[in-house]
Structure formats: C-alpha cells, structure tokens
Write an enzyme that holds these catalytic residues in place. Structure first.
Site, PDB file in Angstrom:
ATOM      1  N   SER A   1       0.839  -1.194   0.000  1.00 34.68           N
ATOM      2  CA  SER A   1       0.000   0.000   0.000  1.00 34.68           C
ATOM      3  C   SER A   1       0.875   1.245   0.000  1.00 34.68           C
ATOM      4  CB  SER A   1      -0.901   0.007   1.233  1.00 34.68           C
ATOM      5  OG  SER A   1      -1.433   1.302   1.389  1.00 34.68           O
TER       6      SER A   1
ATOM      7  N   HIS B   1      -1.311  -1.219  -4.329  1.00 34.96           N
ATOM      8  CA  HIS B   1      -2.568  -0.856  -3.663  1.00 34.96           C
ATOM      9  C   HIS B   1      -2.558   0.647  -3.375  1.00 34.96           C
ATOM     10  CE1 HIS B   1      -6.153  -1.706  -1.195  1.00 34.96           C
ATOM     11  NE2 HIS B   1      -5.673  -0.827  -0.329  1.00 34.96           N
TER      12      HIS B   1
ATOM     13  N   ASP C   1      -4.726   3.930  -1.823  1.00 34.21           N
ATOM     14  CA  ASP C   1      -5.814   4.257  -0.905  1.00 34.21           C
ATOM     15  C   ASP C   1      -6.324   5.673  -1.107  1.00 34.21           C
ATOM     16  OD1 ASP C   1      -6.117   1.896   0.824  1.00 34.21           O
ATOM     17  OD2 ASP C   1      -3.996   2.261   1.234  1.00 34.21           O
TER      18      ASP C   1
ATOM     19  N   MET D   1      -8.921   8.513   0.092  1.00 38.44           N
ATOM     20  CA  MET D   1      -9.751   8.900   1.253  1.00 38.44           C
ATOM     21  C   MET D   1     -10.256  10.319   1.068  1.00 38.44           C
ATOM     22  SD  MET D   1      -7.219   7.542   4.219  1.00 38.44           S
ATOM     23  CE  MET D   1      -6.522   5.896   4.185  1.00 38.44           C
TER      24      MET D   1
ATOM     25  N   HIS E   1      -8.435   1.589  -3.961  1.00 34.54           N
ATOM     26  CA  HIS E   1      -9.374   1.395  -2.839  1.00 34.54           C
ATOM     27  C   HIS E   1     -10.055   2.727  -2.527  1.00 34.54           C
ATOM     28  CE1 HIS E   1      -9.675   0.071   1.706  1.00 34.54           C
ATOM     29  NE2 HIS E   1     -10.856   0.332   1.171  1.00 34.54           N
TER      30      HIS E   1
ATOM     31  N   MET F   1     -12.170   4.899  -0.448  1.00 33.43           N
ATOM     32  CA  MET F   1     -12.811   5.104   0.861  1.00 33.43           C
ATOM     33  C   MET F   1     -13.497   6.460   0.783  1.00 33.43           C
ATOM     34  SD  MET F   1      -9.774   3.592   3.226  1.00 33.43           S
ATOM     35  CE  MET F   1      -8.607   3.585   1.884  1.00 33.43           C
TER      36      MET F   1
ATOM     37  N   MET G   1     -11.345  -5.467   5.451  1.00 34.12           N
ATOM     38  CA  MET G   1     -10.645  -4.520   6.335  1.00 34.12           C
ATOM     39  C   MET G   1     -10.407  -5.172   7.697  1.00 34.12           C
ATOM     40  SD  MET G   1     -10.259  -1.806   4.433  1.00 34.12           S
ATOM     41  CE  MET G   1      -9.349  -1.006   5.716  1.00 34.12           C
TER      42      MET G   1
ATOM     43  N   GLY H   1      -9.082   4.313   7.136  1.00 35.32           N
ATOM     44  CA  GLY H   1      -8.760   5.720   7.323  1.00 35.32           C
ATOM     45  C   GLY H   1      -7.291   6.021   7.570  1.00 35.32           C
TER      46      GLY H   1
ATOM     47  N   GLY I   1      -3.099   4.326   7.849  1.00 34.52           N
ATOM     48  CA  GLY I   1      -2.138   3.233   7.777  1.00 34.52           C
ATOM     49  C   GLY I   1      -1.531   3.014   9.156  1.00 34.52           C
ATOM     50  N   GLY I   2      -0.833   1.925   9.319  1.00 29.17           N
ATOM     51  CA  GLY I   2      -0.062   1.687  10.542  1.00 29.17           C
ATOM     52  C   GLY I   2      -0.880   1.331  11.773  1.00 29.17           C
TER      53      GLY I   2
ATOM     54  N   ASP J   1      -6.622  -6.084   4.351  1.00 26.44           N
ATOM     55  CA  ASP J   1      -6.130  -4.711   4.379  1.00 26.44           C
ATOM     56  C   ASP J   1      -6.106  -4.158   5.803  1.00 26.44           C
ATOM     57  OD1 ASP J   1      -5.260  -2.269   3.561  1.00 26.44           O
ATOM     58  OD2 ASP J   1      -7.126  -1.666   2.564  1.00 26.44           O
ATOM     59  N   GLY J   2      -4.895  -3.963   6.315  1.00 26.16           N
ATOM     60  CA  GLY J   2      -4.733  -3.307   7.600  1.00 26.16           C
ATOM     61  C   GLY J   2      -3.991  -4.135   8.619  1.00 26.16           C
ATOM     62  N   GLY J   3      -2.820  -3.651   9.037  1.00 23.96           N
ATOM     63  CA  GLY J   3      -2.088  -4.298  10.123  1.00 23.96           C
ATOM     64  C   GLY J   3      -1.446  -5.625   9.778  1.00 23.96           C
TER      65      GLY J   3
ATOM     66  N   GLY K   1       1.295  -1.896   4.147  1.00 23.54           N
ATOM     67  CA  GLY K   1       1.814  -0.539   4.019  1.00 23.54           C
ATOM     68  C   GLY K   1       3.067  -0.353   4.838  1.00 23.54           C
TER      69      GLY K   1
HETATM   70  C1  DX5 Z   1      -6.333   1.803   5.618  1.00 22.93           C
HETATM   71  C2  DX5 Z   1      -5.915   1.484   4.200  1.00 22.93           C
HETATM   72  C3  DX5 Z   1      -4.813   0.507   4.095  1.00 22.93           C
HETATM   73  C4  DX5 Z   1      -3.521   0.931   4.712  1.00 22.93           C
HETATM   74  C5  DX5 Z   1      -2.853  -0.315   5.234  1.00 22.93           C
HETATM   75  O1  DX5 Z   1      -7.517   2.524   5.606  1.00 22.93           O
HETATM   76  O2  DX5 Z   1      -6.993   0.961   3.463  1.00 22.93           O
HETATM   77  O3  DX5 Z   1      -4.582   0.077   2.754  1.00 22.93           O
HETATM   78  O4  DX5 Z   1      -2.647   1.603   3.852  1.00 22.93           O
HETATM   79  O5  DX5 Z   1      -1.738   0.087   5.913  1.00 22.93           O
HETATM   80  P1  DX5 Z   1      -0.955  -0.828   6.928  1.00 22.93           P
HETATM   81  O6  DX5 Z   1      -0.510  -2.035   6.183  1.00 22.93           O
HETATM   82  O7  DX5 Z   1       0.175   0.068   7.302  1.00 22.93           O
HETATM   83  O8  DX5 Z   1      -1.884  -1.138   8.061  1.00 22.93           O
HETATM   84 ZN    ZN Z   2      -6.563   0.018   1.400  1.00 23.78          ZN
END
Ligand code: DX5
Ligand code: ZN
Length: 215
Positions: A7, A32, A34, A36, A65, A67, A136, A141, A143-144, A174-176, A196
């Site tokens: 990401s 990927h 994102d 927002m 993606h 959002m 998700m 919203g 990353g990290g 997606d996420g963590g 990410g």
């Molecule tokens: C969060 C995004 C993710 C994000 C993932 O809303 O959709 O794609 O970048 O980031 P990591 O892998 O750092 O959790």
């Molecule tokens: Zn995403």
C-alpha cells in the site's frame, strides 16, 4: 502462494518514483492505492492525479481502494487514471450492484471492501459479480494500525461463503498485516496480503515483500 499488494499510503511521496521502481523490482504482485475523502473516513489522502503518475511507472495491476462517499462519481476519473481494479465500500453504496456494474462496464475489475463492523453475510448477494473482497482488518482511514484479532474468524467465514458458492473471488486483507501475522491470515483463507507500514518502513522493503510472498 500469497499475492502481495504493498500500500503506497506508507511510501515516501517525495520519492514516489523510486518507491514505485523498488516495487517493480520486487516480487510485489499489485500496487494498492488508498483514496480517502475526509467524509467516508476522517482522513484525506490523494486522488486520480497520483494514481495516473503511479500508473506510468508500472505494468503491475493497480488496485484502487475508494474510501469515499458516492464512488459512482469517481469511477470514470479513476478509469482514466489507469485503475485496473476498483474497490468500493459496501457501507458507501446503497445500490452496490449498480456500482459494481458501472465499474465493469468501464472495463475495470470490481471489488468490494467491508469494514470491521459490517456483517460478512451482507456480501452474500454481490459475491458472484466481483473480482475480490477487500477485507478490512482495521477501521479504514489510516495506515499503521494494529490488526484486529477478531478478523481471523471473519476471514474464515468469508472463505467458507465463497467456497460454498464455488466462486473464484479473491480475499485481500487490508490493515495491520505483518511478517508475523501473515501465516495465520493465510491459513484463515486469504489470497492477497496488503501491507503498508510493514513494507515501506522496513529496513529492506524488497526482502520484506519476498518474506510475505514466502509465507
Ligand atoms: C487503511 C488502508 C490501508 C492501509 C494499510 O484505511 O486501506 O490500505 O494503507 O496500511 P498498513 O498495512 O500500514 O496497516
Ligand atoms: Zn486500502
């Protein structure tokens, strides 16, 4: 073997071209991206212009993606920017089938994202029409964030639903996602790992991608 989709949200945007080059040289399967809007999610990221620049650096599929609210207004601009897969949120689409049809008619592969509080069963009717589910494992919203542990049971439930229907829909997480939790996520039935921070903030991003692929 798992597909890996780094990401770009966690990339260094001052060196975006180098980051894309690194991904091209790596074993990453998809990019990927994102998007927002500050309405569907509290944060604002970037729009079609950045996707267009990124698109020019790579032949790998760009997984975009959204959002955002009213994603139908932006399907065309993202198609023009070069999106291959376009993801809309089930929570943002009162007429989801219509969004999915619009994306397909524009020549992109449709995908649907589902947030942690939305029941997996809500995906039941749309599954036959989509390329993948963006599952998700954090609240969208930022990353990290930390992977929500209850996600594992939900991934299993989604895998079962897809298999019972004998569909080829991919599940991307997606996420963590980390090198440590990747194997449990794949064992639950995931196909694609989005990462990410794990990739871009690691000492050796290419090696981290290779490690995720080997999981
Ligand atoms: C969060 C995004 C993710 C994000 C993932 O809303 O959709 O794609 O970048 O980031 P990591 O892998 O750092 O959790
Ligand atoms: Zn995403």
């Amino acid at each position: 073997m798992a597909l890996v989709a780094p990401s770009l949200l966690a990339a260094n945007f001052l060196k975006l071209e180098d980051e894309c080059k690194m991904l091209n040289e790596s074993e990453a399967d998809w990019f990927h991206l994102d998007i927002m809007d500050g309405v569907f999610v509290p944060n604002i990221s970037f729009g079609p212009m950045i996707v267009e620049f990124v698109r020019k650096t790579t032949k790998k599929p760009c997984d975009v993606h959204l959002m955002i609210v009213e994603p139908e207004k932006y399907a065309e601009p993202f198609k023009r920017a070069g999106a291959d897969y376009l993801i809309v949120h089930i929570e943002a689409c009162p007429d989801l089938k219509k969004n999915v049809e619009q994306i397909r008619s524009l020549g992109m592969k449709p995908a649907v994202a589902i947030s942690p509080d939305t029941p997996i069963a809500d995906l039941n009717d749309i599954l036959p029409y989509i390329h993948h589910v963006c599952f998700m494992s954090v609240y969208p919203g930022y990353g990290g964030q930390k992977f929500i542990p209850q996600s594992i049971e939900r991934i299993k439930q989604l895998r079962k639903m897809i298999d019972e229907k004998e569909l080829k829909v991919l599940i991307e997480i997606d996420g963590g996602v980390t090198v440590e939790n990747a194997s449990a996520i794949l064992a639950a039935g995931a196909d694609v790992l989005i990462a990410g921070v794990t990739v871009f903030k690691s000492a050796d991003p290419k090696e981290t991608i290779a490690q995720l692929k080997r999981t």
